[in-house]
Design a protein around this motif. Sequence first.
Motif, PDB file in Angstrom:
ATOM      1  N   ALA A  46      -9.745 -42.147  12.806  1.00  0.00           N
ATOM      2  CA  ALA A  46     -11.048 -41.712  13.304  1.00  0.00           C
ATOM      3  C   ALA A  46     -10.883 -40.826  14.534  1.00  0.00           C
ATOM      4  CB  ALA A  46     -11.903 -42.927  13.629  1.00  0.00           C
ATOM      5  N   TYR A  47     -11.480 -39.653  14.478  1.00  0.00           N
ATOM      6  CA  TYR A  47     -11.480 -38.705  15.587  1.00  0.00           C
ATOM      7  C   TYR A  47     -12.915 -38.515  16.083  1.00  0.00           C
ATOM      8  CZ  TYR A  47      -6.622 -37.319  14.744  1.00  0.00           C
ATOM      9  OH  TYR A  47      -5.241 -37.316  14.617  1.00  0.00           O
ATOM     10  N   GLN A  48     -13.052 -38.305  17.382  1.00  0.00           N
ATOM     11  CA  GLN A  48     -14.360 -38.144  18.010  1.00  0.00           C
ATOM     12  C   GLN A  48     -14.491 -36.761  18.621  1.00  0.00           C
ATOM     13  OE1 GLN A  48     -16.762 -40.689  18.026  1.00  0.00           O
ATOM     14  NE2 GLN A  48     -18.194 -39.168  18.869  1.00  0.00           N
ATOM     15  N   ASP A  76     -23.469 -34.743  18.429  1.00  0.00           N
ATOM     16  CA  ASP A  76     -22.214 -35.501  18.388  1.00  0.00           C
ATOM     17  C   ASP A  76     -21.669 -35.443  16.962  1.00  0.00           C
ATOM     18  OD1 ASP A  76     -20.106 -37.002  19.252  1.00  0.00           O
ATOM     19  OD2 ASP A  76     -21.260 -38.808  19.701  1.00  0.00           O
ATOM     20  N   THR A  78     -18.270 -37.126  14.290  1.00  0.00           N
ATOM     21  CA  THR A  78     -17.070 -37.923  14.054  1.00  0.00           C
ATOM     22  C   THR A  78     -16.318 -37.325  12.873  1.00  0.00           C
ATOM     23  OG1 THR A  78     -18.314 -39.458  12.639  1.00  0.00           O
ATOM     24  CG2 THR A  78     -18.054 -40.051  14.969  1.00  0.00           C
ATOM     25  N   ASP A  80     -13.292 -38.471  10.178  1.00  0.00           N
ATOM     26  CA  ASP A  80     -12.305 -39.387   9.592  1.00  0.00           C
ATOM     27  C   ASP A  80     -11.270 -38.496   8.926  1.00  0.00           C
ATOM     28  OD1 ASP A  80     -10.911 -41.485   8.566  1.00  0.00           O
ATOM     29  OD2 ASP A  80     -12.428 -42.130   7.140  1.00  0.00           O
ATOM     30  N   VAL A  91     -16.605 -35.907   7.569  1.00  0.00           N
ATOM     31  CA  VAL A  91     -17.196 -35.546   8.860  1.00  0.00           C
ATOM     32  C   VAL A  91     -18.687 -35.858   8.850  1.00  0.00           C
ATOM     33  CG1 VAL A  91     -17.616 -33.147   8.176  1.00  0.00           C
ATOM     34  CG2 VAL A  91     -17.442 -33.721  10.593  1.00  0.00           C
ATOM     35  N   LYS A  92     -19.169 -36.315   9.997  1.00  0.00           N
ATOM     36  CA  LYS A  92     -20.601 -36.586  10.146  1.00  0.00           C
ATOM     37  C   LYS A  92     -21.046 -36.070  11.509  1.00  0.00           C
ATOM     38  CE  LYS A  92     -24.149 -40.196   9.993  1.00  0.00           C
ATOM     39  NZ  LYS A  92     -24.434 -41.647   9.764  1.00  0.00           N
ATOM     40  N   GLU A 130     -23.668 -34.819   6.713  1.00  0.00           N
ATOM     41  CA  GLU A 130     -22.591 -35.725   6.283  1.00  0.00           C
ATOM     42  C   GLU A 130     -21.875 -35.096   5.100  1.00  0.00           C
ATOM     43  OE1 GLU A 130     -21.769 -40.484   5.756  1.00  0.00           O
ATOM     44  OE2 GLU A 130     -23.823 -39.740   5.981  1.00  0.00           O
ATOM     45  N   PHE A 213     -11.695 -32.279  18.386  1.00  0.00           N
ATOM     46  CA  PHE A 213     -11.738 -33.719  18.129  1.00  0.00           C
ATOM     47  C   PHE A 213     -10.472 -34.381  18.667  1.00  0.00           C
ATOM     48  CE2 PHE A 213     -14.424 -31.885  14.843  1.00  0.00           C
ATOM     49  CZ  PHE A 213     -15.477 -32.769  14.755  1.00  0.00           C
ATOM     50  N   ARG A 215      -8.227 -38.206  18.770  1.00  0.00           N
ATOM     51  CA  ARG A 215      -8.013 -39.545  18.174  1.00  0.00           C
ATOM     52  C   ARG A 215      -8.123 -40.592  19.267  1.00  0.00           C
ATOM     53  NH1 ARG A 215      -7.255 -43.896  15.633  1.00  0.00           N
ATOM     54  NH2 ARG A 215      -5.681 -44.204  14.026  1.00  0.00           N
ATOM     55  N   HIS A 216      -8.974 -41.578  19.049  1.00  0.00           N
ATOM     56  CA  HIS A 216      -9.168 -42.633  20.045  1.00  0.00           C
ATOM     57  C   HIS A 216      -8.538 -43.935  19.571  1.00  0.00           C
ATOM     58  CE1 HIS A 216     -12.007 -40.707  22.944  1.00  0.00           C
ATOM     59  NE2 HIS A 216     -12.046 -39.840  21.941  1.00  0.00           N
TER      60      HIS A 216
END
Length: 216
Positions: A46-48, A76, A78, A80, A91-92, A130, A213, A215-216
Amino acid sequence: QAYKERPAHKDPSMRIIALFISLALSACALTATQTPQALQSLPAGAYQLEKPHGSLTFRVKHLGLSYYTARFADFDATLDFDPKAPAASHVKAIINPLSVRTDNAADPGWDKRIGQDLMKGADFPQIVFESTSIETTGPFTGKVTGNLTLAGVSKPVTFDVTYNGAMASAALYAGRPAVGFSAHGTLNRSAFGLTRYAEFVGDEVEFIIEAEFTRH
């Protein structure tokens, strides 16, 4: 004796020069590289979106004279992401339609009218995209298709995406893996029931997206 009482390393100008030299020597570690190898070095997951380094602007023909340009200040996203299988990524994005910014200093209510009237943002406070499929079209390009929900209507749209680069460890982002993309797409606002001001505002809307993005 005066020279010994003032060592060179305490001279502010010398410290500044040393800093510039250090940054110059490490520049290659501070920027991403647009290579398949750099992309493959990223971990899946998951990337933010890094909001301070993202932008979402749109353009629409005005009076047939020019393309009027505005941006969204609140959004915002996200991602994946699987660098070994980009087509399997997802992506969303969520956008606040009331966050339109046009920088029209002559009319402080202009942004509000565009968000509320043109985009029906008061009744539909979110624009949501999405992804449903991702197609690779080249070493650094692809097409992302997904459902866009705007003003309560959902329609498929496709964006052309360019992979700009990746970093396994980004110093600016505390050593986190980072990847960046640019995207471009168009839609007809009438397809989403947005027909207000049709007599002088064009139907086709162009979107330009820049996103980083981590990675967290």
